[in-house]
Design a protein around this motif. Sequence first.
Motif, PDB file in Angstrom:
ATOM      1  N   PRO A 198     -51.945  90.132 -51.445  1.00  0.00           N
ATOM      2  CA  PRO A 198     -51.101  89.257 -50.621  1.00  0.00           C
ATOM      3  C   PRO A 198     -50.072  88.522 -51.469  1.00  0.00           C
ATOM      4  O   PRO A 198     -50.312  88.181 -52.624  1.00  0.00           O
ATOM      5  CB  PRO A 198     -52.105  88.279 -50.006  1.00  0.00           C
ATOM      6  N   VAL A 199     -48.926  88.313 -50.875  1.00  0.00           N
ATOM      7  CA  VAL A 199     -47.868  87.571 -51.552  1.00  0.00           C
ATOM      8  C   VAL A 199     -48.186  86.080 -51.447  1.00  0.00           C
ATOM      9  O   VAL A 199     -48.501  85.589 -50.366  1.00  0.00           O
ATOM     10  CB  VAL A 199     -46.498  87.869 -50.916  1.00  0.00           C
ATOM     11  N   PRO A 200     -48.141  85.330 -52.543  1.00  0.00           N
ATOM     12  CA  PRO A 200     -48.417  83.890 -52.463  1.00  0.00           C
ATOM     13  C   PRO A 200     -47.475  83.219 -51.474  1.00  0.00           C
ATOM     14  O   PRO A 200     -46.283  83.541 -51.417  1.00  0.00           O
ATOM     15  CB  PRO A 200     -48.163  83.402 -53.901  1.00  0.00           C
ATOM     16  N   PRO A 201     -47.978  82.282 -50.689  1.00  0.00           N
ATOM     17  CA  PRO A 201     -47.123  81.641 -49.687  1.00  0.00           C
ATOM     18  C   PRO A 201     -46.056  80.764 -50.337  1.00  0.00           C
ATOM     19  O   PRO A 201     -46.221  80.254 -51.442  1.00  0.00           O
ATOM     20  CB  PRO A 201     -48.107  80.787 -48.885  1.00  0.00           C
ATOM     21  N   ILE A 202     -44.946  80.627 -49.633  1.00  0.00           N
ATOM     22  CA  ILE A 202     -43.860  79.744 -50.070  1.00  0.00           C
ATOM     23  C   ILE A 202     -44.121  78.353 -49.513  1.00  0.00           C
ATOM     24  O   ILE A 202     -44.456  78.192 -48.341  1.00  0.00           O
ATOM     25  CB  ILE A 202     -42.506  80.282 -49.552  1.00  0.00           C
ATOM     26  N   ASP A 203     -43.972  77.336 -50.333  1.00  0.00           N
ATOM     27  CA  ASP A 203     -44.173  75.967 -49.861  1.00  0.00           C
ATOM     28  C   ASP A 203     -42.949  75.479 -49.094  1.00  0.00           C
ATOM     29  O   ASP A 203     -41.821  75.577 -49.577  1.00  0.00           O
ATOM     30  CB  ASP A 203     -44.449  75.022 -51.035  1.00  0.00           C
ATOM     31  N   PHE A 204     -43.190  74.974 -47.898  1.00  0.00           N
ATOM     32  CA  PHE A 204     -42.126  74.408 -47.075  1.00  0.00           C
ATOM     33  C   PHE A 204     -41.589  73.141 -47.738  1.00  0.00           C
ATOM     34  O   PHE A 204     -42.346  72.332 -48.263  1.00  0.00           O
ATOM     35  CB  PHE A 204     -42.660  74.091 -45.686  1.00  0.00           C
ATOM     36  N   VAL A 205     -40.279  72.978 -47.709  1.00  0.00           N
ATOM     37  CA  VAL A 205     -39.644  71.799 -48.294  1.00  0.00           C
ATOM     38  C   VAL A 205     -38.812  71.102 -47.222  1.00  0.00           C
ATOM     39  O   VAL A 205     -37.937  71.718 -46.608  1.00  0.00           O
ATOM     40  CB  VAL A 205     -38.749  72.162 -49.493  1.00  0.00           C
ATOM     41  N   LEU A 206     -39.119  69.843 -46.967  1.00  0.00           N
ATOM     42  CA  LEU A 206     -38.306  69.025 -46.073  1.00  0.00           C
ATOM     43  C   LEU A 206     -37.220  68.367 -46.916  1.00  0.00           C
ATOM     44  O   LEU A 206     -37.494  67.480 -47.725  1.00  0.00           O
ATOM     45  CB  LEU A 206     -39.177  67.962 -45.379  1.00  0.00           C
ATOM     46  N   GLN A 207     -35.991  68.831 -46.760  1.00  0.00           N
ATOM     47  CA  GLN A 207     -34.914  68.451 -47.663  1.00  0.00           C
ATOM     48  C   GLN A 207     -34.527  66.979 -47.556  1.00  0.00           C
ATOM     49  O   GLN A 207     -34.069  66.373 -48.526  1.00  0.00           O
ATOM     50  CB  GLN A 207     -33.675  69.321 -47.380  1.00  0.00           C
ATOM     51  N   ARG A 208     -34.720  66.379 -46.397  1.00  0.00           N
ATOM     52  CA  ARG A 208     -34.299  64.993 -46.166  1.00  0.00           C
ATOM     53  C   ARG A 208     -35.122  64.416 -45.032  1.00  0.00           C
ATOM     54  O   ARG A 208     -35.802  65.148 -44.312  1.00  0.00           O
ATOM     55  CB  ARG A 208     -32.807  64.955 -45.791  1.00  0.00           C
ATOM     56  N   PRO A 209     -35.107  63.100 -44.882  1.00  0.00           N
ATOM     57  CA  PRO A 209     -35.824  62.494 -43.746  1.00  0.00           C
ATOM     58  C   PRO A 209     -35.277  63.009 -42.415  1.00  0.00           C
ATOM     59  O   PRO A 209     -34.101  63.381 -42.303  1.00  0.00           O
ATOM     60  CB  PRO A 209     -35.547  60.994 -43.915  1.00  0.00           C
ATOM     61  N   LEU A 210     -36.117  63.029 -41.409  1.00  0.00           N
ATOM     62  CA  LEU A 210     -35.702  63.475 -40.080  1.00  0.00           C
ATOM     63  C   LEU A 210     -34.732  62.455 -39.479  1.00  0.00           C
ATOM     64  O   LEU A 210     -34.962  61.249 -39.562  1.00  0.00           O
ATOM     65  CB  LEU A 210     -36.926  63.636 -39.183  1.00  0.00           C
TER      66      LEU A 210
END
Length: 333
Positions: free
Chosen positions: A58-70
């Motif tokens: 399996p390919v290691p998962p990519i970590d989601f990045v929240l670029q800025r506050p909502l």
Amino acid sequence: MNDMTQPDAHQIVHPQLSTESFSNPTSLDEDEEEELTEVPIVPTDLDTSSQTVRVTRPVPPIDFVLQRPLTTEKELLDIAFRPAALNTRVTCRIHRCRDGLDKLYPQYHLFIEHLETGEIHHVMTARKKRKSNTSYYTITGIYRENQSVPEGYVELGKVRSNFLGTTFVIYSHGKSPLKREIATKKDLPIREELGAVLYDPNILGFKGPRKMTILMHTLTRDGKRPEYRPAKESEMLLSKYRDGGARDLLVLHNKSPQWNEETQSFVLNFNGRVTQASVKNFQIVHDNDLDYIVMQFGRVERDSFTMDYKYPMCLLQAFSIALTSFDAKLACE
């Protein structure tokens, strides 16, 4: 040592489904618990047959990045209700605040965390409701259009348990079809049912790892989460599961810890994301793939916890499931 393989959903017996009560309070100290210890587990079920099998790693998962506050309510609702993307891990941190008057009714602040930079963004807050007959958490989302205006709050959902703390139901913000609502809720749509969590009662009275069953609705073929707003009790998750109608449900379980003779404790491997022993720590998997961790949760400090989730969960579901772990379980411990 607990067997890693769980029985089929329709074979699992949950007495609390037929005797659940929503009439009395629960008030145990959350830290009176049997501790677990985190160490790696080495697989022991290797295939020793002579047949050659081609294995695709399996390919290691990519970590989601929240670029800025909502900055908008739409962004908030999108991240709260949309399932995690395929092959993506969303890493979060939860801080429990229970100072002063909040000792028995703590608040839980959820942050999306960027592991490489350590940057965190506050996205949700859960509050344990006072003067409730059972454990009852309300969850609000947080966004800010810009630094010159106050934060905006959106009611997202709630989590409610039975008296024993063995059954929890997760709802979106809305009105209940089973009771007469107050005037402020009359114009709201019927609440969406997002999931349920069941803890097996420990009838032997031994302290040890909890056993969890998570019920969710299956996603559509294109990976979207359909809205499900049952109008009567027979259409709800717990009723369908109790009556053997789990065919169209997604049934998950916590991964069974294994007994370690050296440490004399039950163990799980969180790959460094959990650093302190606690009975609250868990990993959620599907019986067909025990290596794919759908969600994990655990303690890193006394009042600080990490929470990671992947497809097919959404943020609100994962946060709600984590909240159920904080509650004392009268029949489980």
